[in-house]
Structure formats: C-alpha cells, structure tokens
Write a protein that holds these residues in place. Structure first.
Motif, PDB file in Angstrom:
ATOM      1  N   LEU A 182       1.222   9.763  91.768  1.00  0.00           N
ATOM      2  CA  LEU A 182       2.207   9.096  92.624  1.00  0.00           C
ATOM      3  C   LEU A 182       3.601   9.662  92.362  1.00  0.00           C
ATOM      4  CD1 LEU A 182       3.192   6.835  94.537  1.00  0.00           C
ATOM      5  CD2 LEU A 182       3.239   5.309  92.551  1.00  0.00           C
ATOM      6  N   LEU A 186       5.681  11.525  95.188  1.00  0.00           N
ATOM      7  CA  LEU A 186       6.946  10.898  95.589  1.00  0.00           C
ATOM      8  C   LEU A 186       8.095  11.887  95.437  1.00  0.00           C
ATOM      9  CD1 LEU A 186       8.413   8.328  96.504  1.00  0.00           C
ATOM     10  CD2 LEU A 186       8.470   7.588  94.104  1.00  0.00           C
ATOM     11  N   ARG A 226       7.449  -7.019  95.929  1.00  0.00           N
ATOM     12  CA  ARG A 226       7.474  -6.129  97.110  1.00  0.00           C
ATOM     13  C   ARG A 226       8.214  -6.793  98.266  1.00  0.00           C
ATOM     14  NH1 ARG A 226       4.349  -6.831 101.160  1.00  0.00           N
ATOM     15  NH2 ARG A 226       2.625  -7.787 100.008  1.00  0.00           N
ATOM     16  N   ALA A 239       8.568   2.350 105.545  1.00  0.00           N
ATOM     17  CA  ALA A 239       7.659   3.064 104.641  1.00  0.00           C
ATOM     18  C   ALA A 239       6.370   2.266 104.404  1.00  0.00           C
ATOM     19  CB  ALA A 239       8.360   3.338 103.315  1.00  0.00           C
ATOM     20  N   LEU A 240       6.513   0.958 104.193  1.00  0.00           N
ATOM     21  CA  LEU A 240       5.340   0.128 103.904  1.00  0.00           C
ATOM     22  C   LEU A 240       4.395   0.027 105.092  1.00  0.00           C
ATOM     23  CD1 LEU A 240       6.887  -2.727 101.732  1.00  0.00           C
ATOM     24  CD2 LEU A 240       5.400  -0.869 100.967  1.00  0.00           C
ATOM     25  N   LEU A 243       2.257   2.897 104.243  1.00  0.00           N
ATOM     26  CA  LEU A 243       1.496   2.761 102.999  1.00  0.00           C
ATOM     27  C   LEU A 243       0.489   1.616 103.026  1.00  0.00           C
ATOM     28  CD1 LEU A 243       4.315   3.345 100.343  1.00  0.00           C
ATOM     29  CD2 LEU A 243       2.500   4.922 101.006  1.00  0.00           C
ATOM     30  N   MET A 244       0.762   0.568 103.776  1.00  0.00           N
ATOM     31  CA  MET A 244      -0.116  -0.597 103.799  1.00  0.00           C
ATOM     32  C   MET A 244      -1.101  -0.570 104.967  1.00  0.00           C
ATOM     33  SD  MET A 244       2.627  -3.526 102.580  1.00  0.00           S
ATOM     34  CE  MET A 244       1.419  -4.828 102.390  1.00  0.00           C
ATOM     35  N   GLY A 249      -3.785   3.920 104.408  1.00  0.00           N
ATOM     36  CA  GLY A 249      -2.801   3.653 103.379  1.00  0.00           C
ATOM     37  C   GLY A 249      -3.415   3.362 102.019  1.00  0.00           C
ATOM     38  N   PHE A 250      -2.603   2.778 101.147  1.00  0.00           N
ATOM     39  CA  PHE A 250      -3.034   2.479  99.781  1.00  0.00           C
ATOM     40  C   PHE A 250      -4.273   1.574  99.693  1.00  0.00           C
ATOM     41  CE2 PHE A 250       1.242   3.201  97.336  1.00  0.00           C
ATOM     42  CZ  PHE A 250       1.024   4.572  97.397  1.00  0.00           C
TER      43      PHE A 250
END
Length: 270
Positions: A182, A186, A226, A239-240, A243-244, A249-250
C-alpha cells in the motif's frame, strides 16, 4: 512454570535470525540473564556472538522451554536434534510458519507440551502481534509462559485452536506485506500526480504509520475514523468511491487476497 523457572532451568533458542534475534533482544532487555540462554544457530550474527549467551554449546538436560525459530525448510534437519527433550518436562514453543503441531508431536512425542505461535515482522521493533494456540498437553501455565516470552516483541492473542492459524497467518502474519505494498503504490500514485518520488514516499510512509497508530490509540473504530475524515462531496469521498467499490475496490480485493493466503497456508500444512 514462570520466568523464574526459565532463569533456573534455561531457555533453548533454535534459530536466531531476524525473529529469533528480536525476541532474544527483548528477553535480555527484560532481565533474562544471558547465562540462562542457549542458542543453536549454524550462522550466528556478530551481534549474537557479543550477547554472552551459550552459543552452539551442549544443551542443559532439562530446559524449561525450547523456542523454535528456524525457517520451515530447515525444520527437518534441526528438529531431530531436540527429540531427546520431548516427552513432557520441557515446553516447546514454535514461531515457525506452516509446521503443524502434529508434525512436532511426531518427532518429539505426543506427551510433549507444544505451543504454536504466529508472530509478524513488526516484532523487530517490538510492535508485533502474535497469535498462540497449544496442544492437549499445554497447560494454562505453559500458555502464560508463552505469552510472557512473546510479549517481549508486541501484543499476544490466543486463538480457539490450530484450525484458525491459517486465517491468522493471512491477516497478521502476511499482512505487513500488504501494508508495505500500500505504501509503495500510494507513493507511486502521488508521483503520478506530480510529486517528487522521494517526497511522495515520505508522505505515504508517514500517513500509513500515523493512521495505524491513530487507529490503535483512538476510542472510535476504523469505520468511524474514516467517516470523520470524509467530508461529503470532498476529496476523500472521491477517492473512497473508488476504493470502496464492491466490484474492484478494497472489499473484494482484500477478501480475495486474504483467502488466497489462507488457502496457501492450508496447502503447506498438509
């Protein structure tokens, strides 16, 4: 059985690489006399040679504990030399990945108390977390001694049984590598947005380290932390959203990654 017993009867450390060295340094800092420690290692480091421990010397007849910290591929050659200590008087504590309790019992005897532990690499700076489980002959006193020794390099948790060890390995054992990746990615993403690579890396390292420390120290859980940093319609929310994403995503990615690690652990343990 407690640390006084270890001081009197001795501790044998089989393997003194990075993990073994981190643990030994923690014990010595905590007051365990070097004269109470026997280390077996075919390639001792310069640091180890200066610690005053018994190095590659004849072992005590009845040590309180043998701690196995060799790499799994060296286990076949290393373990038989300790078979004479099996049978009940000595606790065997292993931090070697992938080797099952049954494998140790086959060499040492089923009456041997055995505690299997899975530490992780932040143990090198006493920030590790180690999960432990014992066989049928590991008493509460044995488990408490294992906790006391392993707490020299970080937190210690007990799991229900060996069936959970592959999941632990996939989360905390292998997990530092996920976090290092990560940080890498990043920083690379920051460089792609125009930052000098060295500055992007400094920002990424400090951000991940700081967020991890905050997550441990804060009363709020990570989900709330968060939310606290996510303003509606702001940069973090943008961004989320990526990522979500459940598909790419994650959530899906980490489930798949952790499952792959756990499955590989199960394969190695067969």
């Amino acid at each position: 059985m407690n640390m006084d017993t270890v001081r009197q009867r001795g501790l044998v450390l089989l393997g003194c690489g990075k993990m073994g060295s981190a643990m030994l340094a923690g014990w010595l800092r905590g007051g365990l006399p070097p004269a109470s420690v026997w280390v077996l290692d075919p390639n001792p480091s310069g640091w180890l040679k200066t610690q005053g421990v018994h190095l590659n010397a004849p072992l005590p007849e009845d040590p309180a504990i043998v701690l196995i910290a060799v790499k799994p591929q060296m286990m076949g050659a290393a373990l038989p030399q300790l078979a004479a200590l099996g049978g009940g008087g000595t606790l065997f504590l292993t931090v070697a990945a992938g080797t099952t309790i049954a494998t140790y019992e086959a060499v040492l005897g089923v009456a041997t108390p055995i505690v299997r532990a899975m530490p992780n690499t932040p143990a090198a700076i006493a920030k590790g977390i180690t999960a432990i489980t014992g066989n049928d002959h590991a008493t509460e006193a044995h488990m408490a001694l294992a906790e006391a020794l392993l707490s020299a390099v970080g937190q210690v948790v007990r799991i229900e049984g060996e069936h959970q060890m592959d999941a632990v390995t996939a989360v905390s054992g292998s997990g530092p590598a996920y976090v290092f990746h990560l940080i890498e990615t990043l920083a690379a993403a920051g460089a792609a947005e125009g930052l000098p690579p060295a500055l992007a890396m400094q920002l990424a390292k400090a951000t991940v380290a700081g967020a991890g420390a905050l997550a441990e120290a804060a009363e709020d859980d990570p989900a709330q932390l968060r939310i606290n940093v996510t303003s509606p319609g702001g940069t973090t929310a943008a961004a989320l959203k990526v990522l979500m994403d459940e598909g790419r995503g994650f959530p899906a990615l980490l489930r798949e990654a952790v499952h792959a690690a756990a499955e590989r652990g199960r394969e190695l343990g067969r």
